[in-house]
Design an enzyme around this catalytic site. Structure first.
Site, PDB file in Angstrom:
ATOM      1  N   GLY A 143       1.375  -2.572   8.728  1.00 16.56           N
ATOM      2  CA  GLY A 143       2.507  -1.641   8.437  1.00 16.56           C
ATOM      3  C   GLY A 143       3.565  -2.092   9.460  1.00 16.56           C
ATOM      4  N   ARG A 144       3.725  -1.375  10.553  1.00 14.04           N
ATOM      5  CA  ARG A 144       4.656  -1.468  11.258  1.00 14.04           C
ATOM      6  C   ARG A 144       5.404  -2.813  11.919  1.00 14.04           C
ATOM      7  NH1 ARG A 144       2.513   3.514  14.693  1.00 14.04           N
ATOM      8  NH2 ARG A 144       0.392   2.556  13.725  1.00 14.04           N
ATOM      9  N   ASN A 172     -16.898  14.972 -10.525  1.00 16.03           N
ATOM     10  CA  ASN A 172     -16.179  15.066 -11.720  1.00 16.03           C
ATOM     11  C   ASN A 172     -14.710  15.010 -11.420  1.00 16.03           C
ATOM     12  OD1 ASN A 172     -16.092  15.492 -14.758  1.00 16.03           O
ATOM     13  ND2 ASN A 172     -15.008  17.399 -14.007  1.00 16.03           N
ATOM     14  N   THR A 173     -14.338  15.792 -10.274  1.00 14.31           N
ATOM     15  CA  THR A 173     -12.889  15.853  -9.895  1.00 14.31           C
ATOM     16  C   THR A 173     -12.508  14.207  -9.596  1.00 14.31           C
ATOM     17  OG1 THR A 173     -13.117  18.057  -9.344  1.00 14.31           O
ATOM     18  CG2 THR A 173     -11.196  16.867  -8.418  1.00 14.31           C
ATOM     19  N   HIS A 233     -11.682  12.540  -2.190  1.00 16.97           N
ATOM     20  CA  HIS A 233     -12.922  13.180  -1.707  1.00 16.97           C
ATOM     21  C   HIS A 233     -13.085  14.550  -2.278  1.00 16.97           C
ATOM     22  CE1 HIS A 233     -15.760  13.721   2.096  1.00 16.97           C
ATOM     23  NE2 HIS A 233     -16.245  14.081   1.057  1.00 16.97           N
ATOM     24  N   ASP A 234     -13.733  14.581  -3.398  1.00 12.76           N
ATOM     25  CA  ASP A 234     -14.108  15.940  -3.888  1.00 12.76           C
ATOM     26  C   ASP A 234     -15.329  15.760  -4.637  1.00 12.76           C
ATOM     27  OD1 ASP A 234     -13.328  18.350  -5.046  1.00 12.76           O
ATOM     28  OD2 ASP A 234     -11.422  17.994  -4.829  1.00 12.76           O
ATOM     29  N   LYS A 285       0.968  -1.240   0.015  1.00 12.73           N
ATOM     30  CA  LYS A 285       0.043   0.063  -0.209  1.00 12.73           C
ATOM     31  C   LYS A 285       0.968   1.125   0.159  1.00 12.73           C
ATOM     32  CE  LYS A 285      -2.268   1.622   3.883  1.00 12.73           C
ATOM     33  NZ  LYS A 285      -1.937   2.960   4.119  1.00 12.73           N
ATOM     34  N   THR A 303     -10.955   5.041  11.850  1.00 12.58           N
ATOM     35  CA  THR A 303     -10.795   4.662  13.031  1.00 12.58           C
ATOM     36  C   THR A 303     -10.463   5.400  14.053  1.00 12.58           C
ATOM     37  OG1 THR A 303      -8.743   3.754  12.232  1.00 12.58           O
ATOM     38  CG2 THR A 303     -10.446   2.184  12.183  1.00 12.58           C
ATOM     39  N   ASP A 352      -3.473   4.402  -1.694  1.00 13.38           N
ATOM     40  CA  ASP A 352      -4.518   4.674  -0.836  1.00 13.38           C
ATOM     41  C   ASP A 352      -4.408   6.342  -0.384  1.00 13.38           C
ATOM     42  OD1 ASP A 352      -5.872   4.962   1.820  1.00 13.38           O
ATOM     43  OD2 ASP A 352      -4.201   4.400   3.252  1.00 13.38           O
ATOM     44  N   LEU A 353      -4.978   6.891  -1.370  1.00 11.63           N
ATOM     45  CA  LEU A 353      -5.175   8.307  -1.292  1.00 11.63           C
ATOM     46  C   LEU A 353      -6.484   8.868  -0.927  1.00 11.63           C
ATOM     47  CD1 LEU A 353      -2.823   9.148  -4.537  1.00 11.63           C
ATOM     48  CD2 LEU A 353      -2.260   9.218  -2.461  1.00 11.63           C
ATOM     49  N   LYS A 354      -7.398   7.940  -0.854  1.00 12.88           N
ATOM     50  CA  LYS A 354      -8.954   8.510  -0.122  1.00 12.88           C
ATOM     51  C   LYS A 354      -9.455   9.644  -0.756  1.00 12.88           C
ATOM     52  CE  LYS A 354      -7.539   6.719   4.366  1.00 12.88           C
ATOM     53  NZ  LYS A 354      -6.293   6.274   4.370  1.00 12.88           N
ATOM     54  N   GLN A 397      -2.618   2.644  17.290  1.00 13.27           N
ATOM     55  CA  GLN A 397      -3.875   1.870  16.856  1.00 13.27           C
ATOM     56  C   GLN A 397      -4.381   1.618  18.177  1.00 13.27           C
ATOM     57  OE1 GLN A 397      -4.760   1.679  13.943  1.00 13.27           O
ATOM     58  NE2 GLN A 397      -3.393   1.442  12.407  1.00 13.27           N
TER      59      GLN A 397
END
Ligand code: C5P
Length: 233
Positions: free
Chosen positions: A209-210, A67-68, A63-64, A32, A119, A59-61, A189
């Site tokens: 991840g870690r 169209n964008t 939200h706009d 990721k 989360t 993973d850029l999430k 977390q």
């Protein structure tokens, strides 16, 4: 082998990410790339990681306005990524247009998943942005909205996986971060689950991840996680 582990490349430099990738096998996991590494290194690194044979979850999430987001999703898909995501709270029309933007990629299109409730958000945090539902209700609502928009799945915490899996079909992906073995530090977390537990609860992919990237031997840590879930997949 079904590759269920997605290693989170949370680094601020390409060299660090590429060094880690030298020690892990693309046949054993996916990876990721999130906002930190993407902001530091941009699309060229995404393409380089794909060229090394890794399936990349970008993973850029997004939200706009619809169209964008649709345009951004199209550009991301052109990089050759395996999965990408948008915020489900961007709404049905935004998600629907994002999904349609992938139609021209045919069967090669990346999977598109929705981010439900981060989360890090608690009930008081939701109230302060005008959401009266408790986090679990809001997660469910956004998961169903994602399904209605034709998305392939959602990102959710292990705490919500069982509830969602009971209500959604098996092929709807549940992508779950916050995975720790008993011996791992939780870090920041708050709600964590073990790898086998997450799979048993219905998770499709585990974002780790870690516990892998900071292990003395990332290769061994990845093998251990894969063995832990092998009998449950
Ligand atoms: O190091 P760790 O295993 O905690 O990394 C988890 C990864 O999953 C990080 O990249 C983090 O940004 C991401 N993530 C998360 N919780 C979410 C969504 C994404 O931990 N709700």
């Amino acid at each position: 082998m079904e590759k269920r582990i997605i290693v989170a490349l949370d680094f601020d430099r390409a060299e660090r990410a590429l060094k880690l990738l030298e020690s892990i096998d693309p046949a054993l996991c996916r990876v990721k790339i999130g906002k930190e590494l993407f902001t530091a290194c941009g699309p060229s690194l995404v393409k380089d990681v794909c060229a090394l044979g890794f399936d990349v979850f970008l993973d850029l999430k997004f939200h706009d306005i619809p169209n964008t987001v649709a345009a951004a999703v199209r550009v991301a898909a052109n990089m050759g990524v395996w999965m990408l995501n948008v915020h489900a709270s961007g709404g049905l029309v935004m998600m629907d247009q994002a999904r349609q933007a992938l139609d021209s990629f045919g069967s090669d299109r990346p999977l598109l998943v929705g981010v439900t409730v981060l989360t890090s958000m608690t009930k008081p945090d939701l109230e302060r942005i005008g959401v009266q539902a408790n986090p679990e209700e809001q997660v469910s609502k956004l998961a169903f909205l994602s399904r209605d928009a034709g998305l392939d799945g959602v990102v959710c915490s292990a705490a919500e996986t069982r509830l969602l899996r009971a209500q959604l079909p098996d092929e709807f992906c549940l992508v779950t971060p916050g995975i720790r073995r008993a011996e791992d530090a939780g870090g920041d977390q708050k709600r964590v689950a073990g790898p086998a537990e997450a799979i048993r609860n219905g998770s499709s992919y585990l974002v780790i991840g870690r516990p892998i990237t900071r292990a003395e031997s990332p290769e061994n840590a990845l093998k251990e996680f894969n063995s832990a879930i092998a009998s449950h997949s």
